[in-house]
Design a protein around this motif. Structure first.
Motif, PDB file in Angstrom:
ATOM      1  N   UNK A 110       1.351  -0.853   0.277  1.00  0.00           N
ATOM      2  CA  UNK A 110       0.335   0.222  -0.117  1.00  0.00           C
ATOM      3  C   UNK A 110       1.227   1.323   0.598  1.00  0.00           C
ATOM      4  N   UNK A 111       0.819   1.640  -1.175  1.00  0.00           N
ATOM      5  CA  UNK A 111       2.208   2.432  -1.137  1.00  0.00           C
ATOM      6  C   UNK A 111       1.820   3.893  -2.299  1.00  0.00           C
ATOM      7  N   UNK A 112       2.816   4.643  -2.450  1.00  0.00           N
ATOM      8  CA  UNK A 112       2.663   5.870  -3.155  1.00  0.00           C
ATOM      9  C   UNK A 112       1.554   6.327  -3.162  1.00  0.00           C
ATOM     10  N   UNK A 113       1.378   7.367  -2.219  1.00  0.00           N
ATOM     11  CA  UNK A 113      -0.171   7.691  -1.113  1.00  0.00           C
ATOM     12  C   UNK A 113       0.256   9.393  -1.980  1.00  0.00           C
ATOM     13  N   UNK A 114      -1.219   9.862  -2.018  1.00  0.00           N
ATOM     14  CA  UNK A 114      -1.395  11.481  -2.198  1.00  0.00           C
ATOM     15  C   UNK A 114      -2.805  11.827  -1.015  1.00  0.00           C
ATOM     16  N   UNK A 115      -2.489  13.373  -1.026  1.00  0.00           N
ATOM     17  CA  UNK A 115      -3.568  13.428   0.514  1.00  0.00           C
ATOM     18  C   UNK A 115      -3.386  15.234  -0.317  1.00  0.00           C
ATOM     19  N   UNK A 116      -5.340  16.039  -0.148  1.00  0.00           N
ATOM     20  CA  UNK A 116      -5.383  16.692  -0.559  1.00  0.00           C
ATOM     21  C   UNK A 116      -6.445  17.523   0.621  1.00  0.00           C
ATOM     22  N   UNK A 117      -6.861  18.401   0.741  1.00  0.00           N
ATOM     23  CA  UNK A 117      -8.062  18.494   1.876  1.00  0.00           C
ATOM     24  C   UNK A 117      -8.978  19.120   0.905  1.00  0.00           C
ATOM     25  N   UNK A 118     -10.042  18.565   1.488  1.00  0.00           N
ATOM     26  CA  UNK A 118     -11.660  18.740   1.043  1.00  0.00           C
ATOM     27  C   UNK A 118     -11.950  20.541   1.335  1.00  0.00           C
ATOM     28  N   UNK A 119     -12.679  20.815   0.253  1.00  0.00           N
ATOM     29  CA  UNK A 119     -13.464  21.842   0.799  1.00  0.00           C
ATOM     30  C   UNK A 119     -14.574  21.968   1.894  1.00  0.00           C
ATOM     31  N   UNK A 120     -14.892  20.487   2.153  1.00  0.00           N
ATOM     32  CA  UNK A 120     -15.639  20.862   3.105  1.00  0.00           C
ATOM     33  C   UNK A 120     -14.753  19.666   4.586  1.00  0.00           C
ATOM     34  N   UNK A 121     -13.587  20.073   4.469  1.00  0.00           N
ATOM     35  CA  UNK A 121     -12.625  20.280   5.587  1.00  0.00           C
ATOM     36  C   UNK A 121     -12.002  18.560   5.632  1.00  0.00           C
ATOM     37  N   UNK A 122     -13.016  17.701   4.629  1.00  0.00           N
ATOM     38  CA  UNK A 122     -12.535  16.013   4.921  1.00  0.00           C
ATOM     39  C   UNK A 122     -11.283  15.633   3.916  1.00  0.00           C
ATOM     40  N   UNK A 123     -10.774  15.039   4.621  1.00  0.00           N
ATOM     41  CA  UNK A 123      -9.216  14.702   3.401  1.00  0.00           C
ATOM     42  C   UNK A 123      -9.913  13.391   2.464  1.00  0.00           C
ATOM     43  N   UNK A 124      -9.133  13.683   0.964  1.00  0.00           N
ATOM     44  CA  UNK A 124      -8.914  13.198  -0.047  1.00  0.00           C
ATOM     45  C   UNK A 124      -7.637  11.915   0.312  1.00  0.00           C
ATOM     46  N   UNK A 125      -7.549  10.564   0.255  1.00  0.00           N
ATOM     47  CA  UNK A 125      -6.574  10.322   0.036  1.00  0.00           C
ATOM     48  C   UNK A 125      -6.621   9.205  -1.273  1.00  0.00           C
ATOM     49  N   UNK A 126      -5.031   8.846  -2.117  1.00  0.00           N
ATOM     50  CA  UNK A 126      -5.307   8.015  -2.473  1.00  0.00           C
ATOM     51  C   UNK A 126      -3.904   6.958  -2.812  1.00  0.00           C
ATOM     52  N   UNK A 127      -3.394   6.011  -2.870  1.00  0.00           N
ATOM     53  CA  UNK A 127      -2.741   5.547  -2.796  1.00  0.00           C
ATOM     54  C   UNK A 127      -2.503   4.298  -3.359  1.00  0.00           C
ATOM     55  N   UNK A 128      -1.510   2.985  -4.264  1.00  0.00           N
ATOM     56  CA  UNK A 128      -1.841   2.238  -4.837  1.00  0.00           C
ATOM     57  C   UNK A 128      -2.052   0.685  -4.092  1.00  0.00           C
ATOM     58  N   UNK A 129      -2.806   0.113  -4.494  1.00  0.00           N
ATOM     59  CA  UNK A 129      -2.703  -1.249  -3.469  1.00  0.00           C
ATOM     60  C   UNK A 129      -2.867  -2.287  -4.527  1.00  0.00           C
ATOM     61  N   UNK A 130      -1.621  -2.885  -3.999  1.00  0.00           N
ATOM     62  CA  UNK A 130      -1.103  -4.383  -4.386  1.00  0.00           C
ATOM     63  C   UNK A 130      -0.880  -3.814  -5.265  1.00  0.00           C
ATOM     64  N   UNK A 131      -0.027  -2.873  -6.320  1.00  0.00           N
ATOM     65  CA  UNK A 131       0.056  -2.244  -7.561  1.00  0.00           C
ATOM     66  C   UNK A 131      -1.421  -3.296  -8.844  1.00  0.00           C
ATOM     67  N   UNK A 132      -2.633  -3.230  -8.104  1.00  0.00           N
ATOM     68  CA  UNK A 132      -3.459  -4.140  -9.217  1.00  0.00           C
ATOM     69  C   UNK A 132      -5.173  -2.504  -9.175  1.00  0.00           C
ATOM     70  N   UNK A 133      -5.005  -2.104  -8.294  1.00  0.00           N
ATOM     71  CA  UNK A 133      -5.692  -0.738  -8.271  1.00  0.00           C
ATOM     72  C   UNK A 133      -5.247  -0.058  -7.729  1.00  0.00           C
ATOM     73  N   UNK A 134      -6.009   1.630  -7.700  1.00  0.00           N
ATOM     74  CA  UNK A 134      -6.295   2.773  -7.241  1.00  0.00           C
ATOM     75  C   UNK A 134      -7.161   2.674  -6.047  1.00  0.00           C
TER      76      UNK A 134
END
Length: 353
Positions: free
Chosen positions: A319-343
């Protein structure tokens, strides 16, 4: 030894109960490519989520392109991945690498990425979208020796786009590329090095090898970067002049497994770090890319474990190479690699200050 002013403290076991994952989903269940990696995410002014990543047979294969997924505001499903660039240059299929998204003040989306046969020969490119990521312009090459943001999102300061970048030729070195949006001129700052050699378990002195900086904004006006290293810990450097110069690189106490991280300064002034809290074992090049965790800090020095996003045995989980941003509502949005198979996309509600 690390000076006390640069020492970081991390509490790994005091998870904050009020941090909640309110959405956890794959961007897609099936795709035309078997492997993917290196995601980047933005929330547009229209409220849509746009995510880009590279996908193909495997990292570095000549069929690896840049793919984009969009989740429209008010919907509960990501649209099917759309190819933004297949990397073909003069009819020669070539691998694409490490996309980075950024929304300009006028709402135009910029998508930076690299094309090359190998990491050491990367060349920087850019495409733009005026319709929220549905369609993209023809690619344009960045100036020679400029790569754009290497993995993590840039920041916009006083009409200048600061891109954290790095190279992996003859050692790892970070630098900053600054685009003046008024003049369309690029400035190359660096490479930023370290005068400190690090003694490791093999009883040898090694330089601090660092890449893939993330920007933090400090209350006193300084900028800070946190970076991936070969040295089993995250590295840092500071700027007091909006990125025009940087202090010598030093190591923090935050463990690093020689894998990508991302960090962000929230609108309330706190800082968040998404990473694998694992140190590279002695005599090994990489550490486990699990678990994947989120930490939070009031001062970018003392970090507290906030929540574990993924955890599995190292033999089965990456579970690697994450990205993170703060949404307009104050919640966080994270994406990352899942076993090199999906995001994976996760939306997280964190406790208020």
């Amino acid at each position: 030894m690390i000076g006390a002013c640069f020492a970081f403290m991390l509490t790994l076991h005091a998870q904050t109960d009020s941090a909640v994952v309110i959405k956890s989903e794959f961007l897609y269940e099936q795709a035309s490519f078997p492997s993917c990696h290196a995601s980047t995410i933005v929330e547009t002014k229209a409220g849509d989520l746009v995510c880009a990543y590279f996908g193909g047979t495997h990292e570095g294969h000549n069929d690896v392109g840049i793919w984009v997924s969009i989740k429209k505001q008010g919907t509960d499903k990501w649209e099917a991945p759309v190819l933004a660039d297949d990397g073909t240059i003069n009819d020669d299929p070539t691998a694409c690498w490490n996309p980075v998204l950024f929304e300009m003040p006028d709402g135009e989306l910029w998508l930076f990425y690299k094309i090359a046969k190998t990491i050491q020969t990367w060349e920087g490119y850019l495409v733009k979208s005026s319709d929220g990521g549905n369609t993209w312009s023809a690619r344009e090459a960045l100036p020679k020796n400029f790569l754009g943001p290497i993995k993590n999102k840039p920041i916009l300061l006083d009409g200048k786009l600061l891109c954290g970048s790095s190279t992996e030729v003859g050692g790892w070195r970070f630098h900053v590329e600054i685009l003046d949006l008024k003049t369309n001129q690029w400035t190359y700052v660096g490479p930023v090095t370290s005068t400190m050699a690090v003694k490791t378990d093999d009883n040898q002195q090694h330089p601090i090898d660092c890449i893939q900086p993330s920007f933090l904004k400090l209350p006193d006006g300084r900028l800070q970067v946190l970076m991936r290293t070969h040295n089993a810990r995250i590295a840092t450097s500071y700027s007091s002049d909006n990125g025009a110069s940087w202090t010598d690189v030093v190591l923090t106490d935050i463990p690093n497994n020689n894998a990508g991280t991302d960090a962000l300064t929230l609108r309330d002034g706190r800082h968040v770090l998404i990473y694998n809290p694992v140190a590279t074992p002695a005599y090994q090049e990489f550490g486990a890319r699990t678990p994947l965790c989120l930490a939070i800090s009031n001062d970018a020095i003392h970090w507290q474990h906030l929540i574990t996003l993924e955890d599995a045995p190292a033999s089965t989980g990456e579970y690697s190479y994450p990205a993170i941003i703060e949404g307009c509502d104050g919640t966080l949005h994270c994406t990352y690699t899942w076993r090199r198979e999906r995001i994976v996309h996760k939306q997280i509600k964190i406790p208020r200050q």
